[in-house]
Design an enzyme around this catalytic site. Structure first.
Site, PDB file in Angstrom:
ATOM      1  N   ASP A  82      49.120  32.466  37.457  1.00 47.42           N
ATOM      2  CA  ASP A  82      47.829  32.514  38.147  1.00 47.42           C
ATOM      3  C   ASP A  82      47.993  31.965  39.574  1.00 47.42           C
ATOM      4  OD1 ASP A  82      45.048  32.864  38.274  1.00 47.42           O
ATOM      5  OD2 ASP A  82      44.639  30.817  37.590  1.00 47.42           O
ATOM      6  N   HIS A 180      35.850  29.380  42.487  1.00 53.52           N
ATOM      7  CA  HIS A 180      36.419  28.564  41.408  1.00 53.52           C
ATOM      8  C   HIS A 180      35.587  27.304  41.151  1.00 53.52           C
ATOM      9  CE1 HIS A 180      40.371  30.605  42.561  1.00 53.52           C
ATOM     10  NE2 HIS A 180      40.139  30.964  41.322  1.00 53.52           N
ATOM     11  N   THR A 254      39.066  32.499  33.250  1.00 52.11           N
ATOM     12  CA  THR A 254      38.270  31.344  32.814  1.00 52.11           C
ATOM     13  C   THR A 254      39.147  30.112  32.689  1.00 52.11           C
ATOM     14  OG1 THR A 254      36.830  32.830  31.534  1.00 52.11           O
ATOM     15  CG2 THR A 254      36.729  30.473  31.001  1.00 52.11           C
TER      16      THR A 254
HETATM   17  P1  13P Z   1      36.798  29.262  36.894  1.00 48.85           P
HETATM   18  O1  13P Z   1      36.985  28.037  37.738  1.00 48.85           O
HETATM   19  O2  13P Z   1      35.472  29.889  37.137  1.00 48.85           O
HETATM   20  O3  13P Z   1      37.057  29.027  35.466  1.00 48.85           O
HETATM   21  O4  13P Z   1      37.875  30.349  37.418  1.00 48.85           O
HETATM   22  C1  13P Z   1      39.205  30.268  37.002  1.00 48.85           C
HETATM   23  C2  13P Z   1      40.091  31.191  37.751  1.00 48.85           C
HETATM   24  O5  13P Z   1      39.682  32.032  38.523  1.00 48.85           O
HETATM   25  C3  13P Z   1      41.543  31.064  37.512  1.00 48.85           C
HETATM   26  O6  13P Z   1      42.279  31.920  38.315  1.00 48.85           O
HETATM   27  O1  G3H Z   2      42.139  29.260  39.848  1.00 50.75           O
HETATM   28  C1  G3H Z   2      42.467  28.110  39.594  1.00 50.75           C
HETATM   29  C2  G3H Z   2      42.625  27.684  38.196  1.00 50.75           C
HETATM   30  O2  G3H Z   2      41.436  27.113  37.726  1.00 50.75           O
HETATM   31  C3  G3H Z   2      43.782  26.749  38.082  1.00 50.75           C
HETATM   32  O3  G3H Z   2      43.487  25.526  38.609  1.00 50.75           O
HETATM   33  O4  G3H Z   2      45.352  25.006  40.174  1.00 50.75           O
HETATM   34  O5  G3H Z   2      43.944  23.176  39.162  1.00 50.75           O
HETATM   35  O6  G3H Z   2      45.588  24.442  37.757  1.00 50.75           O
HETATM   36  P1  G3H Z   2      44.667  24.475  38.946  1.00 50.75           P
HETATM   37 ZN    ZN Z   3      41.430  32.161  40.244  1.00 53.28          ZN
END
Ligand code: 13P
Ligand code: G3H
Ligand code: ZN
Length: 307
Positions: A82, A180, A254
């Site tokens: 991600d 986010h 999510t």
């Molecule tokens: P949320 O913060 O809305 O859960 O989004 C998560 C996300 O986009 C991870 O890439």
């Molecule tokens: O898009 C972001 C995700 O919620 C991951 O968050 O970078 O704090 O692990 P993080």
């Molecule tokens: Zn994201």
């Protein structure tokens, strides 16, 4: 079964008009909650690790957990990076066994985003790994935002068409008004559906909605009732999310909702059972609560019984 490429589950969702949940994990309990929910709902699923998760748990640890968890179930599971920001981290993930990667160069100028994304597609595709990219900036749109401001921040559908042609990317995250975290909207939750519709018409590929958590009231209430202090949080309402899916979103990210479920359940145990000091008695209920939330989201996405 073995981990599957992200494209396999996303192309099926695109054809079928539903969405697959991509849930972030960074420890065993979160992963178990996701996998068990997917199996019980007979839903394909994407398990997502961010660069922060990799830093926290270690790349090999996350891949080991993911492969073990996927082997245990009969539903398709893809392991996704991600928001990968650099070539090096993506290369490490490809070598370690990820089956899907996101290159997020959305903060760079369009041409640089195209160049880096294409570079990643060129190494990932021969390895059978799918690639997601992002266009536009993730942020909420206020009522009083001007057309020019909106254009400067959100995805440009013509650029999206060109981007997909130039890069050969498998899925695209267009910025359409989500952000986010737990504080997504000050007023009414609004997404730019016209823009989303145009991006879908012009690209035809699976589209991804980041920042899609619902931030349900009951999860906030539990946190606040047992000593937490989260005020003014607001997520994406279920109807808005389902409309986005009807307009062409096929992957819904999510993370925040799982964090809220986890925190509330732990606060509740610690507040209600003051004698408890066994980690399993603290993390077990948190795992159950996350599983419940994930199952509910899978039903919302329409991915249930699609495995
Ligand atoms: P949320 O913060 O809305 O859960 O989004 C998560 C996300 O986009 C991870 O890439
Ligand atoms: O898009 C972001 C995700 O919620 C991951 O968050 O970078 O704090 O692990 P993080
Ligand atoms: Zn994201």
């Amino acid at each position: 079964m073995s981990l599957v490429p992200g494209k396999v589950v996303l192309d099926a969702a695109n054809k079928g008009g539903y969405a697959i949940g991509a849930f972030n994990f960074n420890n065993m309990e979160i992963l178990q909650a996701i996998i068990d929910a997917a199996e019980e709902e007979k839903s394909p699923v994407i398990i997502a690790a961010s660069e922060g998760a990799i830093k926290y748990a270690g790349l090999e640890m996350l891949v080991g957990l993911a492969e073990t968890a996927a082997e245990k179930v009969g539903v398709p599971v893809a392991l996704h990076l991600d928001h990968g920001t650099h070539y090096d981290i993506i290369l490490r993930c490809l070598r370690a066994g990820f089956t899907s990667v996101m290159i997020d160069a959305s903060s760079r100028p369009f041409d640089e985003n195209v160049k880096l994304t294409k570079q990643i597609v060129d190494i990932a595709h021969p390895m059978g790994v799918s690639v997601e990219a992002e266009l536009g900036r993730l942020m909420g749109i206020e009522d009083n935002i001007s057309v020019a401001e909106r254009d400067a921040v959100l995805v440009d559908p013509d650029q999206a068409e060109k981007f997909v042609e130039l890069t050969g990317v498998d899925s695209l995250a267009p910025a359409i008004g989500t952000s986010h975290g737990a504080f997504k909207f000050k007023g009414e939750a609004k997404l730019d559906f016209d823009r989303l519709k145009k991006v879908k018409e012009k690209t035809g590929i699976p589209l991804v909605l980041h920042g899609a958590s619902g931030v349900p009231r009951h999860l906030l209430d539990t946190i606040n009732r047992f000593g937490g202090d989260i005020k003014g949080a607001k997520g994406l309402p279920a109807e808005t999310l389902q409309k986005a899916i009807a307009y062409g979103i096929n992957k819904v990210n999510t993370d925040t909702d799982l964090r809220l479920a986890f925190t509330g359940a732990i606060r509740e145990v610690l507040a209600e059972k003051k004698e408890v000091f066994d980690p399993r008695k603290i993390l077990g209920p948190a795992r159950e609560k996350m599983k419940e939330v994930i199952k509910e989201r899978m039903r919302l996405f329409g991915s249930v019984n699609k495995a």
